[in-house]
Design a protein around this motif. Structure first.
Motif, short mmCIF file in Angstrom:
data_model
loop_
_atom_site.label_atom_id
_atom_site.label_comp_id
_atom_site.label_asym_id
_atom_site.label_seq_id
_atom_site.Cartn_x
_atom_site.Cartn_y
_atom_site.Cartn_z
N CYS A 199 1.01 4.19 -2.95
CA CYS A 199 0.85 5.61 -2.66
C CYS A 199 2.04 6.41 -3.19
CB CYS A 199 0.68 5.85 -1.16
SG CYS A 199 -0.88 5.23 -0.52
N ALA A 208 1.73 6.70 -6.93
CA ALA A 208 0.67 7.66 -7.27
C ALA A 208 1.18 9.09 -7.11
CB ALA A 208 -0.56 7.41 -6.40
N LEU A 209 1.96 9.37 -6.07
CA LEU A 209 2.52 10.71 -5.88
C LEU A 209 3.51 11.07 -6.99
CD1 LEU A 209 3.10 10.85 -2.01
CD2 LEU A 209 1.47 12.17 -3.35
N ALA A 211 0.83 -1.20 0.00
CA ALA A 211 0.00 0.00 0.00
C ALA A 211 0.87 1.26 0.00
CB ALA A 211 -0.94 0.00 1.21
N VAL A 212 1.97 1.24 0.76
CA VAL A 212 2.88 2.39 0.79
C VAL A 212 3.52 2.60 -0.58
CG1 VAL A 212 5.08 3.21 1.75
CG2 VAL A 212 3.33 2.27 3.25
#
Length: 100
Positions: A27, A30-31, A23-24
């Protein structure tokens, strides 16, 4: 054939650190993707420097433009273009009419 002893709650509990790591990473990706989109959209199609790209640099001073498109026939060569002259040594031989 089904897998033996499938308990999703127990498997999720055992793999919580791996799932959190994934999940990290998602993220973070995505950033990074949002940053790339922002930078490319911010730059757009603007020139990198502030020089005037419409005026060509000339060392000859003021150079006047050639004739406009309306003054030149459509089959004429462009201004400053010299049509090549045919070389008679490399010209193809004329076809012979030996069958007549």
């Amino acid at each position: 054939m089904s897998a033996p002893r499938t308990n999703l709650d127990k498997q999720a509990k055992n793999h919580r650190f791996s799932l959190a790591g994934m999940a990290v990473v998602l993220c973070f990706v995505a950033l990074i993707l949002a940053g790339i989109i922002y930078v490319t959209a911010d730059r757009g199609n603007t020139p990198r420097d502030a020089t005037n790209v419409d005026a060509p640099a000339s060392s000859q001073g003021n150079v006047t433009a050639g004739p406009t498109t309306g003054d030149v026939p459509s089959n004429a060569p462009a201004a400053g273009v010299v049509a090549p002259t045919p070389d008679p040594a490399n010209a193809p031989a004329a076809p012979s009419n030996a069958n007549n």
